[in-house]
Design a protein around this motif. Structure first.
Motif, mmCIF file in Angstrom:
data_model
loop_
_atom_site.group_PDB
_atom_site.id
_atom_site.type_symbol
_atom_site.label_atom_id
_atom_site.label_comp_id
_atom_site.label_asym_id
_atom_site.label_seq_id
_atom_site.Cartn_x
_atom_site.Cartn_y
_atom_site.Cartn_z
ATOM 1 N N ILE A 190 39.909 47.161 47.372
ATOM 2 C CA ILE A 190 40.142 48.116 46.100
ATOM 3 C C ILE A 190 39.736 47.261 44.854
ATOM 4 C CG2 ILE A 190 41.882 49.406 44.986
ATOM 5 C CD1 ILE A 190 43.771 49.050 47.628
ATOM 6 N N PRO A 191 38.608 47.264 44.363
ATOM 7 C CA PRO A 191 38.004 46.459 43.346
ATOM 8 C C PRO A 191 38.614 47.095 42.099
ATOM 9 C CG PRO A 191 36.229 47.498 44.374
ATOM 10 C CD PRO A 191 37.517 47.957 45.203
ATOM 11 N N LEU A 192 39.374 46.502 41.237
ATOM 12 C CA LEU A 192 39.727 46.932 40.135
ATOM 13 C C LEU A 192 39.292 45.876 38.979
ATOM 14 C CD1 LEU A 192 43.162 48.521 40.879
ATOM 15 C CD2 LEU A 192 40.990 49.661 40.827
ATOM 16 N N LYS A 193 39.180 46.285 37.662
ATOM 17 C CA LYS A 193 39.004 45.299 36.589
ATOM 18 C C LYS A 193 39.858 45.723 35.509
ATOM 19 C CE LYS A 193 35.215 43.937 33.456
ATOM 20 N NZ LYS A 193 33.670 44.077 32.959
ATOM 21 N N MET A 194 40.396 44.804 34.949
ATOM 22 C CA MET A 194 41.322 44.939 33.854
ATOM 23 C C MET A 194 40.615 45.432 32.540
ATOM 24 S SD MET A 194 44.443 45.011 32.715
ATOM 25 C CE MET A 194 45.495 44.149 33.630
#
Length: 329
Positions: free
Chosen positions: A316-320
């Motif tokens: 689940i690749p997420l970026k802040m």
């Protein structure tokens, strides 16, 4: 100029100069060849796409073939196109002047249409909502929600568009859209990639990120307990049941968890879906069991994402990022 009947299209490219200097819009998929050789039906485009790209992900076939079909057959001369260029951070609005053309001289962007660029405006003259819409992840798409704003940009002078003092009413809605899209993405990835025991392992990892010590039950056990969790070395014990089914959880299923609990235990039920009306009532009457649905699970993932294992961060690749929100009253 633009009329209310005009369609507005949005497009992205990695070659801004090609669009701006040659006065064209174009999309890739050069291996598809000349699109006019295909029957003018979406299904024909899908079949061709699957032949050309046999390893394409199932979900991308309809989307990509649909973009190609629309670019070739649905776009009409006289329609308008909105193109956000990265090299100068401008929004370029033009009118389509040519029919679809296959340009074999291009290295990648072979599917082309002639455009007359009418205005090149700074991004700051548009609302956050309009910028968000043309920031679509798709290469070619229909502009629907902010057509009036882009149409107005064609008919007004730049100094009539920009107001440094006016608060952007679309900021709050845009922020909500981004948040909801992120939540949808997480839940879809969980549903797609984690079934049965895999979801149990993920929930155990999430509980670990929350500070719990967890023990996974052996696969195939008949106790109905998937995970046992402790906050520290001392009681209480938390018995966890995890369900990856698509249908809502019924009261009887939660009762089976209650039946496995001993005095002093607490229960936790986790599902990607939701609970039936009777199941909700049962949970309200049984405060020692907490039910978490898919939406609540996503909220916990966002809160404890940094402490998840690398395995699940890759899944689940997420970026802040920081997003604008409405100022507090």
């Amino acid at each position: 100029m633009a009329t209310e009947e005009s369609k507005f299209w949005g497009i992205h490219t990695l070659n801004d100069n090609l669009f701006l200097k040659d006065s064209i819009i174009a999309i890739g998929w050069s291996e598809m060849g000349n699109l006019t050789l295909l029957e003018a039906k979406r299904e024909a485009f899908k079949e061709k796409y699957m032949q050309v790209y046999p390893n394409a992900k199932k979900g991308s076939i309809a989307t990509s073939a649909g973009m190609l079909y629309r670019f070739c057959h649905e776009v009409q001369i006289g329609d308008y196109v909105v193109f956000p260029s990265k090299i100068n951070r401008e929004v370029n609005i033009g009118v389509i002047e040519g029919a679809y053309s296959y340009d074999s001289a291009q290295a990648e962007y072979v599917q082309t249409r002639k455009v007359k660029w009418l205005k090149h405006l700074p991004r700051t003259v548009f609302s956050q909502g309009a910028l968000y819409e043309i920031g679509s992840a798709m290469s070619f798409f229909s502009v629907k929600n902010y057509v009036e704003e882009f149409m107005g940009a064609l008919n007004k002078k730049t100094n009539e568009l920009f107001s440094a003092e006016a608060e952007d009413d679309s900021v709050g809605a845009t922020a909500d859209d981004i948040i909801e899209s992120t939540k949808d993405f997480i839940l879809k990835e969980l549903s797609r990639q984690l079934k049965g025991y895999d979801l149990e392992e993920f929930v155990a990892d999430l509980l670990g990120a929350m500070g719990y010590r967890t023990i996974l039950s052996p696969h195939g056990g008949d106790s109905g307990i998937d995970i046992t969790a402790y906050k520290d070395e001392l009681p209480p014990r938390i018995l966890v049941q995890v369900k990856s089914q698509d249908s809502d959880i019924k009261e009887a299923t939660i009762q089976s968890l209650k039946g496995a609990m001993r005095e002093g235990d607490y229960g936790l039920f986790v599902t990607l879906s939701n609970y039936t009306k009777n199941a909700h009532k049962y949970l309200e009457r049984t405060p020692i069991i907490r039910g978490i649905n898919g939406t609540e699970l996503v909220e916990l993932i966002l809160k404890y994402y940094d402490d998840l294992s690398d395995k699940y961060k890759k899944m689940i690749p997420l970026k802040m990022v920081y997003i604008p929100v409405m100022k507090s009253e």
